[in-house]
Design an enzyme around this catalytic site. Structure first.
Site, PDB file in Angstrom:
ATOM      1  N   HIS A 127       6.054   2.477   7.558  1.00 21.92           N
ATOM      2  CA  HIS A 127       5.017   2.885   6.598  1.00 21.92           C
ATOM      3  C   HIS A 127       5.365   2.514   5.150  1.00 21.92           C
ATOM      4  O   HIS A 127       5.022   3.220   4.215  1.00 21.92           O
ATOM      5  CB  HIS A 127       4.730   4.374   6.704  1.00 21.92           C
ATOM      6  CG  HIS A 127       4.092   4.793   8.013  1.00 21.92           C
ATOM      7  ND1 HIS A 127       3.241   3.985   8.720  1.00 21.92           N
ATOM      8  CD2 HIS A 127       4.198   5.953   8.737  1.00 21.92           C
ATOM      9  CE1 HIS A 127       2.839   4.631   9.815  1.00 21.92           C
ATOM     10  NE2 HIS A 127       3.409   5.813   9.857  1.00 21.92           N
ATOM     11  N   HIS A 161      -3.795   8.346   8.078  1.00 23.67           N
ATOM     12  CA  HIS A 161      -2.853   8.998   8.994  1.00 23.67           C
ATOM     13  C   HIS A 161      -3.168  10.474   9.261  1.00 23.67           C
ATOM     14  O   HIS A 161      -2.248  11.302   9.294  1.00 23.67           O
ATOM     15  CB  HIS A 161      -1.433   8.827   8.450  1.00 23.67           C
ATOM     16  CG  HIS A 161      -0.382   8.735   9.508  1.00 23.67           C
ATOM     17  ND1 HIS A 161      -0.212   9.701  10.470  1.00 23.67           N
ATOM     18  CD2 HIS A 161       0.540   7.784   9.761  1.00 23.67           C
ATOM     19  CE1 HIS A 161       0.789   9.354  11.253  1.00 23.67           C
ATOM     20  NE2 HIS A 161       1.264   8.190  10.854  1.00 23.67           N
ATOM     21  N   GLU A 189      -4.885   5.768  14.235  1.00 22.58           N
ATOM     22  CA  GLU A 189      -4.648   5.025  12.994  1.00 22.58           C
ATOM     23  C   GLU A 189      -5.192   3.611  13.174  1.00 22.58           C
ATOM     24  O   GLU A 189      -4.573   2.786  13.829  1.00 22.58           O
ATOM     25  CB  GLU A 189      -3.152   4.971  12.696  1.00 22.58           C
ATOM     26  CG  GLU A 189      -2.480   6.326  12.613  1.00 22.58           C
ATOM     27  CD  GLU A 189      -0.984   6.235  12.881  1.00 22.58           C
ATOM     28  OE1 GLU A 189      -0.293   5.471  12.198  1.00 22.58           O
ATOM     29  OE2 GLU A 189      -0.495   6.934  13.783  1.00 22.58           O
TER      30      GLU A 189
HETATM   31  C1  GLA Z   1       3.169   6.576  13.020  1.00 25.36           C
HETATM   32  C2  GLA Z   1       4.217   6.016  13.900  1.00 25.36           C
HETATM   33  C3  GLA Z   1       4.981   7.114  14.568  1.00 25.36           C
HETATM   34  C4  GLA Z   1       5.532   8.114  13.559  1.00 25.36           C
HETATM   35  C5  GLA Z   1       4.429   8.586  12.632  1.00 25.36           C
HETATM   36  C6  GLA Z   1       4.977   9.379  11.478  1.00 25.36           C
HETATM   37  O1  GLA Z   1       2.161   7.075  13.744  1.00 25.36           O
HETATM   38  O2  GLA Z   1       3.690   5.123  14.864  1.00 25.36           O
HETATM   39  O3  GLA Z   1       6.032   6.578  15.323  1.00 25.36           O
HETATM   40  O4  GLA Z   1       6.546   7.494  12.833  1.00 25.36           O
HETATM   41  O5  GLA Z   1       3.744   7.499  12.102  1.00 25.36           O
HETATM   42  O6  GLA Z   1       5.791  10.412  11.892  1.00 25.36           O
END
Ligand code: GLA
Length: 345
Positions: free
Chosen positions: A105, A179, A310
């Site tokens: 991220h 998210h 997402e």
């Molecule tokens: C995304 C990733 C997950 C996790 C979340 C945050 O969805 O794919 O693996 O890292 O973010 O916790």
């Protein structure tokens, strides 16, 4: 639209909150920190409003390292970049390794952790607020000054519409997502909620959640949501550490608005449809939630307390020439749209 102060950062920067309301009583609260959605109140089948996203009561929760990106606008590049390294036009760049051995991220200096500018918009169908930010050249390790905007619109049809734009002054990477962690009912987990995903293939990953580059059919696997299926029906077959779903489903059709997924909860009657112009959707079942986070109204969030859908380009696209490109060049405008549409049954 109401605006209020949500809190103050250590350096004195104020974080504002905006509450978008529609004529049907639904509302969405968004804050300038991370252009984050903190509350989303939607009716159940009896008309009773419930907050369908996870989050914290105050700014401090969002600032903590343990915040798993609740409701955030994630970028420049959402999801993982293998070993935090990539190259564009033969030039190499390095990002922080914040999810060893990878970058996740875009790291702690990413736009999910920054305060955005907000501009309330007055539009015919419902309330809207436009957030914008400039992610400076080299700050997170990416080249180019990237100007990003995300507009949240709450329509009178109970749709939360997100529209993104980005422009750059040097070739760079862009893959923006939202998210939110959704729980459509009042159960402490989402295993009984039913999901349909409008994709019959996915991008398999290695043990560090980096795509292998293959695109595989979901047929005959626990990832088959091409027919509405309870999220918990096959989740135990999703081994890993921790187990559960954390996969990108292939939707195709980049730039075309299409249905990505539909989730429903029989008890509340709430249904959520996700529409997007993005070519993929990461379905994540809150596998890393472990009961240590206390969220809004004192609720403890355990594993699988919520799901994320997402919408995005595929993870680690920069290393896979067979995936749709995430490279943005000067003179181009990145544009995408995602709609979270609520109804009841
Ligand atoms: C995304 C990733 C997950 C996790 C979340 C945050 O969805 O794919 O693996 O890292 O973010 O916790």
């Amino acid at each position: 639209m109401e605006s209020s102060q949500f809190g103050t950062l250590e350096d004195g920067t104020k974080v504002e909150a905006f509450t978008l309301k529609n004529t049907r009583g639904a509302s969405a609260k968004v804050i300038t920190y991370g252009a984050t959605l903190t509350e989303l109140w939607m009716p159940d089948r009896t008309g009773k409003l419930g907050d369908v996203v996870l989050g914290f009561d105050n700014l401090q929760g969002y600032l903590e390292k343990s915040n798993p990106y609740f409701g955030a606008t994630v970028g420049r590049v959402a999801n993982r970049i293998a070993k935090g390294k990539f190259s564009i036009d033969g030039k190499e760049y390095s990002l922080e390794i914040n999810n060893p051995p990878n970058n996740l991220h875009s790291g702690p200096k990413g736009i999910a952790h920054a305060v955005w500018k907000a501009e309330p918009l007055h539009e015919a169908d419902g309330a809207a607020v436009r957030f914008s930010i400039v992610s400076p050249d080299a700050k997170e390790g990416y080249p180019g000054n990237l100007s990003v905007s995300v507009t949240y619109r709450l329509t009178n049809n109970n749709e939360l519409k997100l529209e993104y734009t980005a422009t750059t002054d040097q070739p760079t990477l862009v893959n923006l997502t939202h998210h939110s962690y959704f729980n459509l009912g009042s159960s402490s987990d989402i295993l009984g909620e039913v999901l349909y995903i409008a994709g019959d293939s996915y991008t398999p990953v290695d043990s560090t959640l980096i795509p292998t580059g293959e695109i595989q059919s979901v047929k005959g696997t626990p990832l088959d949501f091409t027919h509405p299926t309870a999220i918990g029906a096959h989740i135990a077959e999703m081994k890993g550490n921790p187990g559960g779903y954390d996969h990108n489903f292939v939707l195709g059709g980049t730039g075309k608005l299409k249905l990505a997924a539909r989730a429903s909860d029989a008890t509340s009657g709430r249904q959520l449809e996700v529409w997007t112009t993005e070519p993929g959707v990461q379905f994540y079942t809150g596998n890393f939630l472990d009961g240590t986070l206390r969220g809004k109204r004192g609720v403890v969030y355990g594993q699988h307390a919520a799901f994320c859908l997402e919408t995005q380009h595929y993870p680690d696209s920069v290393h896979h020439p067979n995936f749709p490109s995430v490279i943005l060049r000067p003179g181009e405008t990145f544009h995408s749209e995602t709609i979270y549409k609520f109804s009841t049954q």
